[in-house]
Write an enzyme that holds these catalytic residues in place. Structure first.
Site, mmCIF file in Angstrom:
data_model
loop_
_atom_site.group_PDB
_atom_site.id
_atom_site.type_symbol
_atom_site.label_atom_id
_atom_site.label_comp_id
_atom_site.label_asym_id
_atom_site.label_seq_id
_atom_site.Cartn_x
_atom_site.Cartn_y
_atom_site.Cartn_z
ATOM 1 C CG ASP B 109 33.993 39.405 41.384
ATOM 2 O OD1 ASP B 109 34.371 40.579 41.265
ATOM 3 O OD2 ASP B 109 34.683 38.530 41.951
ATOM 4 C CG ASP B 159 35.202 46.701 37.782
ATOM 5 O OD1 ASP B 159 36.336 46.915 38.252
ATOM 6 O OD2 ASP B 159 34.146 47.105 38.314
#
Lengths: 282, 282
Positions: B109, B159
């Site tokens: 991320d 995601d």
């Protein structure tokens, strides 16, 4: 109001809200029973609110209306006599009448104004109101069910508002006893049963009241419904005998079009997520 | 703020809104990439917002995290090497690591602050962060995928936030080409694909970009998700070969508990409602 107004429904029991961007208010009427408002939205067509709760939008009502009718009618072996309690927007009636085997469908909503508003702002939901098999009554659904001839009905659909206000009496043993008595031995009761995510206690309590009235089998089917709190809703089927026999082949061969309902969607909904099954003791 | 405050997310592309009743703001940080806010709610536990969009609530995140991981992992024949792009709250990572066959799961991320906030306010999502199979990176997911060794991965899970801002580059051909190259021949890409009710054009465009990158089979699975716009969300699987072989027996025999995911739910989601199937050309 300006084009950037938003209309919100705050659903206090679950601490969640839903809303739509609206362009203007089209109508409002205070009936003897409730306040009905109609708004025009930017993306969802027209929106009907009853006492501040979203009831129907042009765009997403097909989800609810298809799931309130087709699973019950494709579970009953041969549904001919159908009664809808509530359902004043006529959308469930339209779906019920898509079944050629249905001989008579009575819609009994206490509030005529809901139907008048639907005729004006949701005409597509009312397109079967003139079907010779349809009978549209404006009367107390509790009294109507209490006075039904015993063993006269195949399917009773309770298409009501939330269990507060006018619809409160549609969620208890006395009403379910009337339904039980009016249904034939293989009859099916189906009722809108709120959000399976946040209102599991309500579904459980409703099934318990149905059980006290004599029903022995229950099936709760979840489906998406953006205009209702949490966006996830359910209907609950109840019957007198054991188990539910889904007429899957007939559902596949249905002689009408649907947007959401299919035999596969029906089967998929029968399999509850573990957290729901656990809470309901299924 | 008082106990009766409501927090709304207005989702402009669909003209719909969602909201939760909140008691107080717990935290706020402006990272180099986005604004992250944490609220305490009355009924949904803690709520994380990124740039004003609801990301996670304590109460309903299991729906999304289970559906972002288990369908893909039970479709791949033997997933060992998994990469999660985005997913900074660590909830998807936790679900992936429930699969004993997974040997390595990398979470990449761009924003370390998302993970720091999750550790503090959603510790249950981070409970597998110390698993020796987990590798948590804070880096640009686009660059990470571009630099992956060709044919090294079994499953890539995207995601991400909505396709605006930092996540915009995760929805185009160039990124999907990197995924395609990094995946083995039987590899699977799965990406969150927004609301199947209102964002069908986005799902269609995303699948078209995946197709340009070489993927030949697509499967969009809908699921309920109250904290996302319309309450109905989806993930889309893509692979190089033809069709998807769901390991149904393995899904039934899964050695871990789930709240939403089951083999039946997975199968049910594979059967799209007619209005979705038609729009996607399935």
């Amino acid at each position: 109001m300006t084009a950037s107004d938003w209309l919100h429904e705050r659903f206090e029991p679950a601490g969640s809200a839903i809303g739509f961007r609206i362009t203007r208010k089209l109508d409002e009427v205070q009936s003897p029973f409730q306040k009905i408002e109609i708004y025009e939205s930017t993306d969802w067509g027209n929106v009907m609110l009853i006492d501040g709760a979203m009831m129907v939008t042009t765009r997403d009502n097909f989800l609810y209306h298809e799931m309130m009718s087709h699973p019950a009618l494709f579970t009953h072996p041969d549904p001919k006599q159908v009664v809808i309690i509530g359902g004043g927007d006529c959308g469930t009636l339209r779906e019920v009448l898509r079944h050629p085997g249905v001989e008579r469908a009575v819609q009994c909503d206490i509030d005529e104004q809901v139907t008048r508003m639907a005729e004006k702002y949701f005409p597509e939901l009312c397109e079967s109101n003139d079907d010779p098999r349809a009978e549209i009554l404006f009367d107390d659904g509790i009294a109507y069910m209490a006075n039904c001839a015993p063993g006269s009905l195949d399917v009773v659909i309770v298409d009501s508002t939330d269990p507060v206000g006018p619809a409160e009496g549609l969620f208890n043993k006395a009403f379910f006893e009337s339904c039980f008595r009016a249904l034939k031995d293989d009859g099916i009761l189906v009722q809108q049963s709120e959000s399976p995510l946040v209102l599991l206690d309500l579904i459980k309590a409703m099934r318990a009241e149905m059980g006290k009235a004599g029903f022995t089998s229950f099936q709760t089917l979840p489906f998406p419904q953006p205009c209702y709190p949490t966006g996830w809703w359910s209907c609950t089927l109840a019957r007198k005998g054991q188990g539910f026999e889904f007429r899957e082949a007939d559902a596949r061969a249905r002689p009408f079009e649907t947007l959401y309902y299919t035999a596969e969607i029906h089967k998929g909904a029968q399999s509850l997520p573990p957290f729901v099954a656990k809470a309901l003791g299924d």
